[in-house]
Design an enzyme around this catalytic site. Structure first.
Site, PDB file in Angstrom:
ATOM      1  N   ASP A   1       0.853  -1.192   0.000  1.00 37.62           N
ATOM      2  CA  ASP A   1       0.000   0.000   0.000  1.00 37.62           C
ATOM      3  C   ASP A   1       0.893   1.248   0.000  1.00 37.62           C
ATOM      4  O   ASP A   1       1.836   1.333   0.781  1.00 37.62           O
ATOM      5  CB  ASP A   1      -0.869  -0.055   1.278  1.00 37.62           C
ATOM      6  CG  ASP A   1      -1.995   0.963   1.264  1.00 37.62           C
ATOM      7  OD1 ASP A   1      -2.371   1.421   0.164  1.00 37.62           O
ATOM      8  OD2 ASP A   1      -2.510   1.275   2.362  1.00 37.62           O
TER       9      ASP A   1
ATOM     10  N   HIS B   1      -9.630   4.567  -2.039  1.00 37.71           N
ATOM     11  CA  HIS B   1      -8.877   4.601  -0.775  1.00 37.71           C
ATOM     12  C   HIS B   1      -9.712   5.290   0.298  1.00 37.71           C
ATOM     13  O   HIS B   1     -10.749   5.873   0.012  1.00 37.71           O
ATOM     14  CB  HIS B   1      -7.566   5.381  -0.974  1.00 37.71           C
ATOM     15  CG  HIS B   1      -6.491   4.571  -1.619  1.00 37.71           C
ATOM     16  ND1 HIS B   1      -5.275   4.359  -1.044  1.00 37.71           N
ATOM     17  CD2 HIS B   1      -6.480   3.905  -2.803  1.00 37.71           C
ATOM     18  CE1 HIS B   1      -4.543   3.607  -1.838  1.00 37.71           C
ATOM     19  NE2 HIS B   1      -5.242   3.322  -2.920  1.00 37.71           N
TER      20      HIS B   1
ATOM     21  N   ASN C   1     -10.191  -0.012  -0.051  1.00 38.85           N
ATOM     22  CA  ASN C   1      -9.171  -0.090   1.011  1.00 38.85           C
ATOM     23  C   ASN C   1      -9.759   0.163   2.392  1.00 38.85           C
ATOM     24  O   ASN C   1     -10.443   1.157   2.608  1.00 38.85           O
ATOM     25  CB  ASN C   1      -8.097   0.971   0.761  1.00 38.85           C
ATOM     26  CG  ASN C   1      -7.148   0.583  -0.340  1.00 38.85           C
ATOM     27  OD1 ASN C   1      -7.410  -0.334  -1.114  1.00 38.85           O
ATOM     28  ND2 ASN C   1      -6.029   1.274  -0.411  1.00 38.85           N
TER      29      ASN C   1
END
Ligand code: ZN
Length: 398
Positions: free
Chosen positions: A92, A223, A266
């Site tokens: 990540d 995200h 995410n």
């Protein structure tokens, strides 16, 4: 070890195929730092029969002492659980150095976040990692636009939204398989106003991919998508926490973003909060824990403020505001990395085993629920397992 990892590409492909058949779906990407957390995520995926992306940040790799240590920890957990669902191990928010290192150390996909550079340089930097990673069949995620909030070394005060018209161009020029598009979500437990969210950017980006027939080969990533449940924050504060001003992305907005084209979601903050809630409650319920468990005694001293807590950069953190487990697990890491890297049930510390079992279960149930919400539950059997890293490398080479 028998367990194997897949690129995140066939996973997101399965999600896209399901979405095209009218079942909107995205693969959950869950951050991991220590062994019980890895098992918790895997157990949740197992219960949901979902494929999943386990991701480690540069900070997680540093915490465990290297990307190879995280890879070892995950494969170990998969073996111990006889875990069979398709899984990717992903970096990540990497930079050039960490992305190449993770490709070398057996990660099956990596993110290169060059979003602080201008677009042509971002594309060039991303392309460099694509060439390096694709040779081994490893998938690559780039980032376009800037997300607000703090994530690893990258902190942006405000969102710079992605231009949807440029998304297919970015993917085509860089060769990245997936792209995190900034559409107003932010990192951390303070996600700000939902009015900042512009899902239209996702809608238009996905429409662009479809128009160029790129949608089964390139994927959009969301995200900063933790929901930051109020009950979880209340629980932490009931047992001594002082978290203030938290806010997340509501469930319906995440579902909508998936419906509009997001294929990887995410989740980091929610898992951190769940772990912190378990520790706080356990320490509050067991007042003299240091007499029974040396390890929990060490953790207790961080929560009480006796041992100063630090963030990943070594800056002091107020003990009431603890959210990142690494801040209170760091002294345990210093005792012996094996405590947090190997199967904790092998330790002769019943109280620690009990609390880690609780962490594992808490994460498992949370992850299972998220997979249902993301539409990835039941999707494990839909992933083309013929698309091994070797097969991916051969396909990229054509
Ligand atoms: Zn991020």
């Amino acid at each position: 070890m028998a367990a194997k990892l897949y690129s995140f590409v066939p996973l997101m492909q399965a999600a896209e195929q399901a979405s095209l058949k009218g079942h909107p779906s995205a693969v959950g990407a869950f951050n991991v730092n220590f062994y019980a957390q890895a098992e918790g995520i895997l157990e949740g995926l197992k219960r949901a029969e979902a494929p999943g992306i386990i991701q480690a940040s540069k900070g997680a790799n540093k915490f465990q002492g290297g990307a190879d240590k995280i890879q070892y920890m995950l494969l170990k957990a998969m073996d111990n659980m006889k875990f069979g669902n398709p899984i990717a191990l992903h970096l990540d928010h990497g930079d050039t150095k960490s992305a190449k290192d993770c490709v070398d150390k057996g990660f099956s996909s990596v993110m290169i976040d060059a979003s602080k550079l201008d677009e042509p340089q971002n594309i060039e930097t991303t392309k460099e990692i694509v060439l390096y990673a694709h040779a081994k069949g490893v998938g690559v995620e780039g980032e376009y636009g800037k997300l607000a909030g703090v994530e690893e070394d990258i902190a942006h005060e405000n969102t710079t939204y992605a231009d949807p018209k440029f998304v297919p161009v970015f993917l085509d020029r860089s060769g990245a398989d997936a792209l995190a598009v900034a559409y107003g979500t932010s990192h951390g437990p303070n996600k700000g106003k939902t009015s900042a969210l512009n899902v239209g950017i996702v809608t238009e980006s996905y429409a662009g991919l479809k128009a160029y027939r790129m949608n089964t080969r390139y994927f959009l990533v969301g995200h900063g998508s933790s929901t930051v449940p109020k009950e979880l924050v209340d629980e932490i504060n009931r047992f001594g926490g002082t978290l203030k001003g938290t806010s997340g992305v509501p469930d319906y907005m995440i579902k909508n973003a998936i419906k509009e084209g997001i294929r990887k979601v995410n989740i980091d903050t929610d898992l951190r909060l769940g772990i912190t809630a378990v520790f706080r409650k356990y320490l509050s319920d067991h007042k003299d824990i240091e007499k029974k468990s040396e390890i929990l005694g060490v953790i207790k001293r961080v929560f009480s403020g006796e041992t100063p807590a630090k963030d990943k950069d070594g800056n002091p953190v107020d003990s009431g505001g603890l959210v990142d487990p690494r801040s209170y697990l760091d002294p345990v890491m210093a005792m012996d990395p094996g405590i947090l890297r190997e199967d904790y049930r092998k330790l002769k510390d019943e109280a620690f085993i009990e609390v880690m079992n609780m962490v594992r279960e808490r994460i498992a149930e949370h992850v299972k629920g998220l997979c249902v919400m993301f539409g990835s539950a039941g999707l494990a059997s839909q992933v083309d397992t013929g698309m091994t890293l070797e097969a991916m490398a051969a396909q990229y080479g054509k």
